[in-house]
Each structure stands twice: as C-alpha cells, then as structure tokens.
Motif scaffolding. Sequence first.
Motif, PDB file in Angstrom:
ATOM      1  N   ALA A 138       0.866  -1.184   0.000  1.00 39.71           N
ATOM      2  CA  ALA A 138       0.000   0.000   0.000  1.00 39.71           C
ATOM      3  C   ALA A 138       0.897   1.227   0.000  1.00 39.71           C
ATOM      4  CB  ALA A 138      -0.918  -0.001   1.223  1.00 39.71           C
ATOM      5  N   ALA A 139       0.327   2.373  -0.303  1.00 40.31           N
ATOM      6  CA  ALA A 139       1.103   3.607  -0.388  1.00 40.31           C
ATOM      7  C   ALA A 139       1.126   4.305   0.972  1.00 40.31           C
ATOM      8  CB  ALA A 139       0.499   4.540  -1.435  1.00 40.31           C
ATOM      9  N   PRO A 140       2.282   4.420   1.617  1.00 42.87           N
ATOM     10  CA  PRO A 140       2.348   5.152   2.894  1.00 42.87           C
ATOM     11  C   PRO A 140       1.807   6.563   2.721  1.00 42.87           C
ATOM     12  CG  PRO A 140       4.400   3.969   2.475  1.00 42.87           C
ATOM     13  CD  PRO A 140       3.601   3.897   1.201  1.00 42.87           C
ATOM     14  N   TRP A 141       1.029   7.003   3.690  1.00 45.56           N
ATOM     15  CA  TRP A 141       0.334   8.293   3.552  1.00 45.56           C
ATOM     16  C   TRP A 141       0.646   9.212   4.731  1.00 45.56           C
ATOM     17  CZ3 TRP A 141      -5.292   9.636   4.883  1.00 45.56           C
ATOM     18  CH2 TRP A 141      -5.715  10.799   4.205  1.00 45.56           C
ATOM     19  N   THR A 142       0.164   8.876   5.925  1.00 45.35           N
ATOM     20  CA  THR A 142       0.460   9.681   7.105  1.00 45.35           C
ATOM     21  C   THR A 142       1.242   8.850   8.113  1.00 45.35           C
ATOM     22  OG1 THR A 142      -1.599   9.073   8.254  1.00 45.35           O
ATOM     23  CG2 THR A 142      -1.666  11.014   6.833  1.00 45.35           C
ATOM     24  N   PHE A 143       2.046   9.539   8.918  1.00 41.48           N
ATOM     25  CA  PHE A 143       2.809   8.871   9.968  1.00 41.48           C
ATOM     26  C   PHE A 143       3.015   9.904  11.070  1.00 41.48           C
ATOM     27  CE2 PHE A 143       6.658   6.558  11.600  1.00 41.48           C
ATOM     28  CZ  PHE A 143       6.027   5.348  11.824  1.00 41.48           C
ATOM     29  N   ASP A 144       2.087   9.927  12.025  1.00 44.56           N
ATOM     30  CA  ASP A 144       2.044  10.977  13.037  1.00 44.56           C
ATOM     31  C   ASP A 144       2.763  10.563  14.318  1.00 44.56           C
ATOM     32  OD1 ASP A 144       0.371  12.106  11.209  1.00 44.56           O
ATOM     33  OD2 ASP A 144      -1.414  12.118  12.468  1.00 44.56           O
ATOM     34  N   PRO A 145       3.933  11.124  14.606  1.00 42.92           N
ATOM     35  CA  PRO A 145       4.555  10.829  15.893  1.00 42.92           C
ATOM     36  C   PRO A 145       3.756  11.460  17.024  1.00 42.92           C
ATOM     37  CG  PRO A 145       5.802  12.512  14.714  1.00 42.92           C
ATOM     38  CD  PRO A 145       4.725  12.052  13.790  1.00 42.92           C
ATOM     39  N   TRP A 146       3.687  10.777  18.139  1.00 41.41           N
ATOM     40  CA  TRP A 146       3.009  11.327  19.303  1.00 41.41           C
ATOM     41  C   TRP A 146       3.901  12.374  19.968  1.00 41.41           C
ATOM     42  CZ3 TRP A 146      -0.407   7.716  22.713  1.00 41.41           C
ATOM     43  CH2 TRP A 146      -1.286   7.002  21.904  1.00 41.41           C
ATOM     44  N   LEU A 147       3.245  13.372  20.545  1.00 44.82           N
ATOM     45  CA  LEU A 147       3.918  14.463  21.245  1.00 44.82           C
ATOM     46  C   LEU A 147       3.348  14.595  22.646  1.00 44.82           C
ATOM     47  CD1 LEU A 147       3.680  17.197  18.422  1.00 44.82           C
ATOM     48  CD2 LEU A 147       5.389  15.385  18.658  1.00 44.82           C
ATOM     49  N   LEU A 148       4.003  15.389  23.458  1.00 49.32           N
ATOM     50  CA  LEU A 148       3.473  15.791  24.766  1.00 49.32           C
ATOM     51  C   LEU A 148       2.833  17.159  24.591  1.00 49.32           C
ATOM     52  CD1 LEU A 148       3.173  15.467  27.866  1.00 49.32           C
ATOM     53  CD2 LEU A 148       5.412  16.594  28.070  1.00 49.32           C
ATOM     54  N   TRP A 149       1.568  17.277  24.977  1.00 52.72           N
ATOM     55  CA  TRP A 149       0.795  18.509  24.810  1.00 52.72           C
ATOM     56  C   TRP A 149       0.391  19.072  26.174  1.00 52.72           C
ATOM     57  CZ3 TRP A 149      -0.186  20.165  19.768  1.00 52.72           C
ATOM     58  CH2 TRP A 149       0.008  19.232  18.754  1.00 52.72           C
ATOM     59  N   TRP A 150       0.313  20.401  26.243  1.00 54.66           N
ATOM     60  CA  TRP A 150      -0.217  21.078  27.436  1.00 54.66           C
ATOM     61  C   TRP A 150      -0.660  22.483  27.028  1.00 54.66           C
ATOM     62  CZ3 TRP A 150       4.939  20.473  26.394  1.00 54.66           C
ATOM     63  CH2 TRP A 150       5.727  21.627  26.359  1.00 54.66           C
ATOM     64  N   ARG A 151      -1.215  23.198  27.971  1.00 55.81           N
ATOM     65  CA  ARG A 151      -1.675  24.560  27.713  1.00 55.81           C
ATOM     66  C   ARG A 151      -0.866  25.553  28.536  1.00 55.81           C
ATOM     67  NH1 ARG A 151      -7.694  24.778  29.334  1.00 55.81           N
ATOM     68  NH2 ARG A 151      -7.184  26.991  29.164  1.00 55.81           N
ATOM     69  N   GLY A 152      -0.591  26.703  27.913  1.00 55.44           N
ATOM     70  CA  GLY A 152       0.026  27.808  28.639  1.00 55.44           C
ATOM     71  C   GLY A 152       1.320  27.445  29.335  1.00 55.44           C
TER      72      GLY A 152
END
Length: 409
Positions: A138-152
Amino acid sequence: MTRRGVSAAFVAAVMLLVAACAGPAEEPGPTTLSWYVGPERADVESLAESCSDASGGRYRIEVERLPDDVEDRHAELVRRLLARDDSIDLFSMDMAWSAELAAAQVLAPVPEDLKQPFAQDVVPAALEATTVDGLLVAAPWTFDPWLLWWRGNAAERAGLDTTKPITWDDLLAGAELSGRQVLVDDPDGDGLAAWVNALVVGAGGTLLEGEGRSPDVGLDSAAGEEAAGIVEYLAEARLGGDPTAEAGAGLARRGGFVVAPSSFVSDPDVATVAGDLQWAPYPQVADTPAAPATGAALAVPLYAPSTSLSYEAVSCLTSADSLAALMTGSGHSAARATTYDAQDVVAGYPLADVTRPALETALALPRTPYWMRVRAALEKTWTPLSAVGSSTPDLSQKAVRSAVAGGLP
C-alpha cells in the motif's frame, strides 16, 4: 397490413427518426471512485475534490466513512474485502493491518511503475510497516509521531525543562507536584496498544517480533516491568485513567497534559484553546527516544472495478501537493519526509521542529497478521489501568502468545 408485413425499410426509418429526436449522444462522465476512510482530523473531502479536479475528468472521488472504532472498522473492511465487494475503490488502511490483509490476498498489487514513487523518501518505519515479504502492499500516507501537549505555562508550573528530553518519571512527578493529570489520547481504540508498545521499546525491549504463530513476545521482561511500573504509578497517584477519546476535551476544560499524535492539534475539542497549546517531544522511558506513531496507508482492493484508476487517485493523494495540504491543514505528519521541505509546510507547519526529528525514532505498531488479536490481548490485560501491577507483564505475555497461536485474546 399486418405487423408481419411491416418492411425492414420502414423499421429503419422509424429508428432513424427516434434517434434524431433524442438528440446527440451524451459524453460519458467521469468514473466515480469511492474512497473509504476511518476517523480523520484531515479535510479529506477537500483532498478528494482537488484530485478529482486534477484528473481532467477521468475520475471523481467520493468520500465514504468507515466506523470510528478500530474493531468495528476492521471488521467491516475485512468482511467486505473477503466478500469481493467491488464498491470500494480505495481505502485508508491502518498500517498495522498490512500483514493481515496481504496474507488474506485482498489487496491489488502495487503496479511496478508506482512502487518506487510510493516508497521514495518515506520514513523507514512507515515503509517497513507497509512492506510484507519484501513487497510494498500500500502507499504510505500519514505517519504521526506522538507528542506531549499542554496549555500555557503548565509545564513550567510542573517544573519541566522542555529544552531537554522529558522522561516519564519527570512528567509524572511534575504532574503530581502541580496537581494535574496526564491523559492518553485514544480517538479510535488503538491508543492503549500504541502506548504500551512505546513504553516497552523505550525501556529497551520489544513487544512482539515475528509474523508467524510463534513470535518473540517481550512483555515478561525487565522492559515490560518498567512499562508496567509507569502505568501503575500513573493510576495509583490518580494522575490519569484509561486512554480516552475525551483527552482533548479534558485538556480544554481542566488543563494538564496529554500524549497524542501530531494531528491532535486539529481535534475539534481543543479548537477553543488552540492558541494556548504547547508541545514537546514525547516523554522518554530512559535515554532512548521512542514515540508511538499513528500511521495510515492508501490501499486498493483486489476486486476494485478499475485498479488503474484507483491507483491514479492514490498517486494524486500521495503527491507532494496533497501531502503538503494534508500537513498544513490538519497537523498530520506525512509519511514522506521530504514533504517537510515544501515551501507551504516550512511556512505553515509549526510542529515541524518537534515532529521531523521524531520521525527518525517513531514506532509503528508491530507487524504481524494477527495484530488485532494482539491488540485485544493487550486491552484485556492492561486495562483498567488501576489493575496494572507487577503481575501484568507475565499475564499479558501469556495472553498475547495465546491469542497469536489461535486461542481467545
């Protein structure tokens, strides 16, 4: 005159008259291609429209939705593909299903002239995830690495130095100090498995390796014990619960921290606080970066009515322009690393300083035809998080082995 006496000349004259009254024959319209997609934070309708326009009238892509839940989505696709359903022209496939669907022989072979373009500059982990027995399926399309998220300034209040690698110990201690939670994003049901896999690999182990019925399973190990210890502490300290689709809403309402893919930035639940979002690399277990990555590939069913047109559409959807639009419009990370060099991406993708380096060490899920059974075994033995303890690695090891061997997950 009876009907039998009607002459052939008369019949021919009548047919000519009817044809003249009907007017000129209409030109055939573009072929409709049905593109089936799962839960998406990207504007796939716009991508489909752009490729339809670019086809010059050869085809028109219509988006069809698959169930959000990973088990329901997998069950529907497998059922329809095995039934030789010819109403699916192309579909977005979880990369973790590559080995299973290839083994089931329900995918149309990637044409020889497209194998190299589809694989060119693709992140190694994404390319490996979509390659089975040496063949790109299949054709590779997306590959989203996980991140650490927070606010402010939540990270500052937790005492976290975001200019340096943050460990899980740092994160949990900081969250406890500041009275905040750490949530694991799980929009479709794969979050727990991706998280556990990354914890085990980050601790120096391997969750599963091998595509047969007797793979090497590395849960009952020092790495598995370290992974279980992190999960156990998070639960005992009441810092968070089971992976949830409500992580975005939780961050918007209460603050704290979330571990989630790069496309989390487009979660509608965080739209009201998008201007306040901050991010950093995914937390490390020890010294080795190992972030989960959520990947999707574009596949064509073996029984699609026109595989050539379907692959034309896949070529467009994985083109440089389409991938750049995907990244800037949704926060997805393209599976093709050179997309980061596109002018639009350089100017309009603020996550690049974190996601691009993460692609080098990001983790696809283990490649096995029995992944969904493995996922179910992990879900059974690692949730609820409040039940995770010192016995979890051994119990989970046995459950995974049994599931892959053909027992109940």
